[in-house]
Design an enzyme around this catalytic site. Structure first.
Site, mmCIF file in Angstrom:
data_model
loop_
_atom_site.group_PDB
_atom_site.id
_atom_site.type_symbol
_atom_site.label_atom_id
_atom_site.label_comp_id
_atom_site.label_asym_id
_atom_site.label_seq_id
_atom_site.Cartn_x
_atom_site.Cartn_y
_atom_site.Cartn_z
ATOM 1 N N HIS A 118 0.833 -1.203 0.000
ATOM 2 C CA HIS A 118 0.000 0.000 0.000
ATOM 3 C C HIS A 118 0.868 1.254 0.000
ATOM 4 O O HIS A 118 0.614 2.199 -0.754
ATOM 5 C CB HIS A 118 -0.922 0.007 1.225
ATOM 6 C CG HIS A 118 -2.134 -0.855 1.083
ATOM 7 N ND1 HIS A 118 -2.057 -2.225 0.942
ATOM 8 C CD2 HIS A 118 -3.466 -0.535 1.056
ATOM 9 C CE1 HIS A 118 -3.285 -2.717 0.836
ATOM 10 N NE2 HIS A 118 -4.150 -1.721 0.900
ATOM 11 N N HIS A 177 1.178 -3.899 9.301
ATOM 12 C CA HIS A 177 2.581 -3.617 8.973
ATOM 13 C C HIS A 177 3.311 -3.054 10.178
ATOM 14 O O HIS A 177 2.711 -2.367 11.012
ATOM 15 C CB HIS A 177 2.691 -2.604 7.825
ATOM 16 C CG HIS A 177 2.406 -3.169 6.478
ATOM 17 N ND1 HIS A 177 3.202 -4.131 5.888
ATOM 18 C CD2 HIS A 177 1.416 -2.904 5.594
ATOM 19 C CE1 HIS A 177 2.702 -4.435 4.702
ATOM 20 N NE2 HIS A 177 1.619 -3.705 4.507
#
Length: 358
Positions: A118, A177
């Site tokens: 992303h 993440h």
């Protein structure tokens, strides 16, 4: 390794801090995580920019596809864990007192975590958009225009970094993440986008070149996977971990697996090549109507509407190979629609209208 465990444990502390102190911004951060989704490049950013500037739109697809391909290879090399499963399996916490990290419907990504796809996708596509916008102002020569260019430069790059920071925070907030993974993703995306600033050949690539590029990307990725599999290294090691530690099995989506992203990107690149080298594109986007503002506005509106309809097409997931084939076809249809089908229909409609008026 001890150093990596220390990096991960510090990252967990940051995630806990965000989830505790930024709870009020949960909906906004989840939204920004969606903003950074690489799939938005094909369904939102690309149809907007291609109708405004075909050079920028073409570059955007190439940057997105090659960037995501590098992201896949890096993920297979780096073997990065994701926070939501790492805290459950690490042995560094005493007495099995692993930290509690909240999960969300978009947390349970199934691929490795480093670098963040992303963050990488967001930084590369916004880099392309900012540099494209600044390319218009850099031509201004008089003194007042130079000052305006500098102000515009500062404003656009400030917006760029604000968006990247918020996307990174959102990915860390949802525990998908670690901080170092999103930072790595941002700078990797910038490097890929900058490389394509010096690759003008993509603007004149033939359909054969698109097909050759697709085959190279697919064969290299598949060969890399098979070679390591022969060495008893499973590159899909993250999928069982995601299924085991995801709080809700319904949040697991085959669309987040490594090969799903690869197939989706190859489909988009093939669709772009097919569209740009089609007779419909030459007739409509190279004709006299292509310079009209009305033509471009209608193409943007129709393209965005058509691509939103594609979101309602649900690909069956019960058979993995069928899913990949249909995913490739759907992804190829999206840029083909933007580049060729919609402009040709708008061109035909305008030509018919002009004939009736005459």
């Amino acid at each position: 390794s001890p150093k990596m465990d220390l990096l991960h444990s510090n990252g967990v502390l940051i995630i806990q801090h965000l989830q505790r102190d930024y709870r009020a911004y949960q909906d906004f951060l989840n939204f920004m995580s969606h903003v950074g989704d690489p799939r938005n490049i094909f369904s939102i950013y690309f149809p907007l920019w291609f109708q405004l500037n075909q050079v920028v739109g073409t570059k955007m697809i190439w940057v997105a596809v090659i960037g995501d391909w590098f992201n896949l290879i890096f993920k297979w090399i780096l073997f990065g864990h994701r926070p939501y499963w790492w805290v459950q399996e690490t042995m560094i916490y005493p007495n099995q007192s692993s930290p509690c990290l909240e999960q969300f419907p978009i947390t349970c990504e199934t691929g490795p975590g480093s670098p963040s796809g992303h963050a990488m996708g967001s930084s590369c596509v916004w880099y392309v958009m900012v540099t494209a916008a600044l390319s218009y102002t850099v031509r201004w020569k008089d003194k007042s225009a130079v000052t305006l260019h500098r102000l515009t430069w500062s404003l656009l790059w400030s917006i760029f970094w604000i968006i990247q920071i918020i996307v990174c925070i959102s990915r860390v907030f949802i525990a998908t993440h670690f901080p170092h993974q999103v930072i790595l993703g941002v700078f990797a995306g910038i490097l890929v986008a900058e490389a394509f600033e010096h690759t003008p050949a993509i603007q004149t690539a033939s359909l054969r070149m698109y097909i050759k590029t697709n085959l190279f990307l697919f064969i290299f990725a598949l060969g890399f996977y098979l070679v390591l599999k022969l060495l008893d290294i499973d590159l899909l090691w993250s999928v069982p971990k995601a299924k085991k530690w995801c709080a809700n099995p319904d949040w697991i989506n085959i669309d987040t697996t490594p090969f799903a992203g690869l197939v989706r990107n190859l489909g988009a690149l093939f669709g772009l090549g097919l569209g740009i080298n089609s007779e419909m594109f030459i007739t409509s986007c190279k004709g006299k109507n292509s310079c009209k503002i009305s033509f471009r506005v209608l193409c943007i509106a129709a393209s965005l509407a058509m691509l939103q309809l594609y979101n309602f097409i649900k690909i069956p997931t019960h058979t993995e190979y069928l899913f990949y084939i249909l995913s490739f076809c759907k992804s190829a249809a999206m840029p083909l629609t933007v580049v060729a089908l919609v402009p040709y229909c708008v061109h035909s409609l305008m030509r018919t209208t002009e004939k009736k008026l005459n």
